[in-house]
Design an enzyme around this catalytic site. Structure first.
Site, mmCIF file in Angstrom:
data_model
loop_
_atom_site.group_PDB
_atom_site.id
_atom_site.type_symbol
_atom_site.label_atom_id
_atom_site.label_comp_id
_atom_site.label_asym_id
_atom_site.label_seq_id
_atom_site.Cartn_x
_atom_site.Cartn_y
_atom_site.Cartn_z
ATOM 1 N N ARG A 24 50.171 10.866 8.821
ATOM 2 C CA ARG A 24 50.430 9.608 7.688
ATOM 3 C C ARG A 24 51.687 9.682 7.196
ATOM 4 N NH1 ARG A 24 45.183 11.063 8.654
ATOM 5 N NH2 ARG A 24 45.656 12.696 7.102
ATOM 6 N N GLU B 121 41.437 26.371 5.558
ATOM 7 C CA GLU B 121 39.904 26.885 5.264
ATOM 8 C C GLU B 121 39.519 28.056 6.202
ATOM 9 O OE1 GLU B 121 37.220 23.849 4.240
ATOM 10 O OE2 GLU B 121 35.654 25.286 3.481
#
Ligand code: 5GP
Length: 173
Positions: A60, A97
């Site tokens: 994006r 993560e």
């Protein structure tokens, strides 16, 4: 009431995993007024400053960075996920993560001393932006600012980038 950039962003529950609230900017991009407002506000703080290139983070950041570069009359440089750029690249890994990711830049995309504005849609932990900054700096260029549509302050990205000496600009949080 006049709509703000934030009003055009929707939240998708449980994407891409259960328990995640995904801030979806495609509804901002799809609206002519919203998209123009976002681009104008992203580049506003840099009016009058020398910027040689805009660098966008996949994916994006390409949509936003391309429009910002066009408006500023600068070139655009993509920072992509591993294996996507066709020419010779340098790579930078960063931690997610669970596990690691790698981003790359063409090794001739920036010249030493060039001033670069880094653009992405959203700042969370700051890991992606940090990797992008390292790539730009490894080519000898200078990041003069990092501009995002959304900052998620609880995830610490702004603090991380500011601790690196970066100027962070976000349109909403
Ligand atoms: P960070 O590396 O700061 O933890 O994560 C930011 C990166 O992940 C950005 O490239 C951004 O596009 C993507 N990202 C993470 N969470 C979201 C989200 O909720 N919405 C959007 N649009 N992008 C996200």
């Amino acid at each position: 009431m006049t709509k703000t950039v934030k009003d055009y962003i929707r939240t998708i529950v449980d994407f891409p995993h259960e328990g995640i609230l995904f801030r979806d900017v495609t509804t901002l991009f799809a609206d002519a007024r919203g998209f123009r407002m976002a681009i104008d506000q992203l580049l506003h703080p840099y009016a009058g400053q020398r910027i040689d290139k805009v660098a966008g983070l996949e994916a994006r950041g390409f949509i936003l960075g391309g429009a910002v570069a066009h408006q500023m009359t600068t070139g655009f440089v993509p920072i992509r996920k591993k294996g996507k750029l066709p020419g010779a690249t340098i790579s930078q890994s960063y931690t997610l993560e669970y596990g690691e990711a790698v981003v790359e830049i063409h090794d001739d995309a920036l010249q030493p001393g060039e001033k670069v504005l880094l653009v992405d849609d959203l700042l969370a932990t700051g890991g992606t932006a940090e990797a992008g900054i390292r790539l730009i700096e490894r080519l000898g260029a200078q990041v003069i600012g990092c501009a995002f549509v959304v900052d998620l302050p609880d995830l610490g990205g702004r603090k991380k980038l500011e601790a690196m000496g970066m100027e962070v600009h976000a349109l909403c949080s």
